[in-house]
Scaffold this motif. Structure first.
Motif, PDB file in Angstrom:
ATOM      1  N   HIS A   1      -7.915  -5.417   2.832  1.00 45.35           N
ATOM      2  CA  HIS A   1      -7.604  -4.362   1.852  1.00 45.35           C
ATOM      3  C   HIS A   1      -7.725  -2.971   2.471  1.00 45.35           C
ATOM      4  CE1 HIS A   1      -9.224  -7.607  -0.886  1.00 45.35           C
ATOM      5  NE2 HIS A   1      -7.983  -7.451  -1.316  1.00 45.35           N
ATOM      6  N   ALA A   2      -8.712  -2.817   3.337  1.00 42.90           N
ATOM      7  CA  ALA A   2      -8.973  -1.513   3.945  1.00 42.90           C
ATOM      8  C   ALA A   2      -7.782  -1.005   4.759  1.00 42.90           C
ATOM      9  CB  ALA A   2     -10.218  -1.587   4.820  1.00 42.90           C
ATOM     10  N   ALA A   3      -6.977  -1.912   5.273  1.00 38.61           N
ATOM     11  CA  ALA A   3      -5.826  -1.502   6.088  1.00 38.61           C
ATOM     12  C   ALA A   3      -4.834  -0.671   5.269  1.00 38.61           C
ATOM     13  CB  ALA A   3      -5.135  -2.724   6.680  1.00 38.61           C
ATOM     14  N   ILE A   4      -4.756  -0.930   3.972  1.00 40.25           N
ATOM     15  CA  ILE A   4      -3.833  -0.157   3.121  1.00 40.25           C
ATOM     16  C   ILE A   4      -4.251   1.307   3.112  1.00 40.25           C
ATOM     17  CG2 ILE A   4      -3.014   0.194   0.754  1.00 40.25           C
ATOM     18  CD1 ILE A   4      -3.220  -2.897   0.433  1.00 40.25           C
ATOM     19  N   GLY A   5      -5.534   1.555   2.858  1.00 42.21           N
ATOM     20  CA  GLY A   5      -6.030   2.931   2.854  1.00 42.21           C
ATOM     21  C   GLY A   5      -5.900   3.588   4.213  1.00 42.21           C
ATOM     22  N   TYR A   6      -6.190   2.838   5.255  1.00 41.08           N
ATOM     23  CA  TYR A   6      -6.132   3.387   6.608  1.00 41.08           C
ATOM     24  C   TYR A   6      -4.711   3.819   6.976  1.00 41.08           C
ATOM     25  CZ  TYR A   6      -6.359   3.693  11.677  1.00 41.08           C
ATOM     26  OH  TYR A   6      -6.263   4.127  12.981  1.00 41.08           O
ATOM     27  N   HIS A   7      -3.728   2.967   6.691  1.00 41.66           N
ATOM     28  CA  HIS A   7      -2.355   3.245   7.117  1.00 41.66           C
ATOM     29  C   HIS A   7      -1.553   4.075   6.126  1.00 41.66           C
ATOM     30  CE1 HIS A   7      -2.336   0.879  10.784  1.00 41.66           C
ATOM     31  NE2 HIS A   7      -2.996  -0.070  10.138  1.00 41.66           N
ATOM     32  N   PHE A   8      -1.873   3.964   4.821  1.00 38.71           N
ATOM     33  CA  PHE A   8      -1.020   4.619   3.821  1.00 38.71           C
ATOM     34  C   PHE A   8      -1.775   5.526   2.859  1.00 38.71           C
ATOM     35  CE2 PHE A   8       1.249   0.918   5.274  1.00 38.71           C
ATOM     36  CZ  PHE A   8       2.515   1.427   5.502  1.00 38.71           C
ATOM     37  N   GLY A   9      -3.067   5.406   2.811  1.00 37.46           N
ATOM     38  CA  GLY A   9      -3.841   6.254   1.911  1.00 37.46           C
ATOM     39  C   GLY A   9      -4.060   5.650   0.540  1.00 37.46           C
ATOM     40  N   SER A  10      -3.059   4.954   0.031  1.00 32.94           N
ATOM     41  CA  SER A  10      -3.183   4.349  -1.297  1.00 32.94           C
ATOM     42  C   SER A  10      -2.139   3.254  -1.473  1.00 32.94           C
ATOM     43  CB  SER A  10      -2.982   5.403  -2.392  1.00 32.94           C
ATOM     44  OG  SER A  10      -1.634   5.826  -2.416  1.00 32.94           O
TER      45      SER A  10
ATOM     46  N   GLY B   1       2.624  -4.847  13.900  1.00 32.02           N
ATOM     47  CA  GLY B   1       1.263  -4.372  13.695  1.00 32.02           C
ATOM     48  C   GLY B   1       0.916  -4.393  12.213  1.00 32.02           C
ATOM     49  N   ASN B   2      -0.316  -4.012  11.916  1.00 33.07           N
ATOM     50  CA  ASN B   2      -0.767  -4.015  10.523  1.00 33.07           C
ATOM     51  C   ASN B   2       0.113  -3.164   9.607  1.00 33.07           C
ATOM     52  OD1 ASN B   2      -2.847  -5.736  11.092  1.00 33.07           O
ATOM     53  ND2 ASN B   2      -4.481  -4.219  10.841  1.00 33.07           N
ATOM     54  N   ARG B   3       0.527  -1.999  10.094  1.00 35.53           N
ATOM     55  CA  ARG B   3       1.349  -1.108   9.270  1.00 35.53           C
ATOM     56  C   ARG B   3       2.661  -1.795   8.882  1.00 35.53           C
ATOM     57  NH1 ARG B   3       4.712   3.079   8.354  1.00 35.53           N
ATOM     58  NH2 ARG B   3       3.774   4.960   7.521  1.00 35.53           N
ATOM     59  N   GLU B   4       3.330  -2.375   9.848  1.00 35.23           N
ATOM     60  CA  GLU B   4       4.594  -3.062   9.588  1.00 35.23           C
ATOM     61  C   GLU B   4       4.382  -4.293   8.705  1.00 35.23           C
ATOM     62  OE1 GLU B   4       3.540  -2.207  12.692  1.00 35.23           O
ATOM     63  OE2 GLU B   4       4.841  -0.477  12.999  1.00 35.23           O
TER      64      GLU B   4
ATOM     65  N   ILE C   1      -0.908  -7.419  -1.933  1.00 41.61           N
ATOM     66  CA  ILE C   1      -0.273  -6.867  -0.727  1.00 41.61           C
ATOM     67  C   ILE C   1      -1.027  -7.304   0.523  1.00 41.61           C
ATOM     68  CG2 ILE C   1       0.358  -4.761   0.508  1.00 41.61           C
ATOM     69  CD1 ILE C   1       0.574  -3.405  -2.300  1.00 41.61           C
ATOM     70  N   ALA C   2      -2.346  -7.171   0.486  1.00 37.15           N
ATOM     71  CA  ALA C   2      -3.151  -7.552   1.645  1.00 37.15           C
ATOM     72  C   ALA C   2      -2.959  -9.030   1.977  1.00 37.15           C
ATOM     73  CB  ALA C   2      -4.627  -7.242   1.392  1.00 37.15           C
TER      74      ALA C   2
END
Length: 174
Positions: A36-45, A2-5, A28-29
């Motif tokens: 890019h938004a996936a970083i904030g969604y899954h990790f916050g920063s 998934g996106n997180r992994e 990273i993205a």
């Protein structure tokens, strides 16, 4: 995955290829193949993601070393760690970069502190962790003169018996 992994895998690649300081959200993205938004969604920063990726990569290195070094001889176990300063140099450098970032980021500091607590458990205490950190610095800065696993154990034994480590042999005393 998934996106997180995918983000964790991409962040690990970026840490190795670019280092902590030079890795951007865009890097990273792109490496993960997500927005890019996936970083904030899954990790916050970005910092939280990089820290989690770093802790995971160090855990994986620890597992790899445990598999490759079944010996009970302390000299061989320390030598395997020391060898990893060369074979996994970029990962060790990323750890140093993260430590510097922790000075200005409570979030990074919190994640690294958790990793250090786990490291103390895995290595058997604060002194082995401090020794590992000091050896890493010596090997990254001056690998030609840094101690071997046998040197480390000899100096630790000297320290245990005399209360002070014996001075290292001078170059050419071999």
């Amino acid at each position: 995955m998934g996106n997180r992994e995918d983000l964790l895998a991409g962040a690990k690649r970026c840490l190795i290829e670019r280092g902590w300081a030079r890795t951007t959200v865009r890097d990273i993205a792109s490496a993960a193949g997500v927005s890019h938004a996936a970083i904030g969604y899954h990790f916050g920063s970005k910092e939280a993601l990089l820290t989690e990726a770093l802790v995971e990569a160090v855990d994986e290195l620890g597992d790899e070393l445990a598999r490759r070094t079944p010996s009970d001889k302390p000299e061989e176990r320390w030598q395997a760690l020391i060898d990893s300063f060369t074979t996994h140099r970029a990962l060790w450098v990323a750890q140093l970069e993260a430590a510097v970032q922790a000075e200005r980021s409570p979030e990074v500091r919190e994640h690294l502190a958790k990793g250090q607590r786990e490291g103390r458990e895995g290595l058997g205490g604060s002194v082995p962790l401090a020794l590992l950190t000091g050896l890493m610095l010596q090997w990254l800065v001056d690998p030609d003169r840094a101690p071997s696993g046998a040197d480390v154990i000899a100096e630790l034994r000297s320290l245990a018996t005399t209360g002070w480590a014996a001075p290292p042999p001078k170059a050419g005393d071999g």
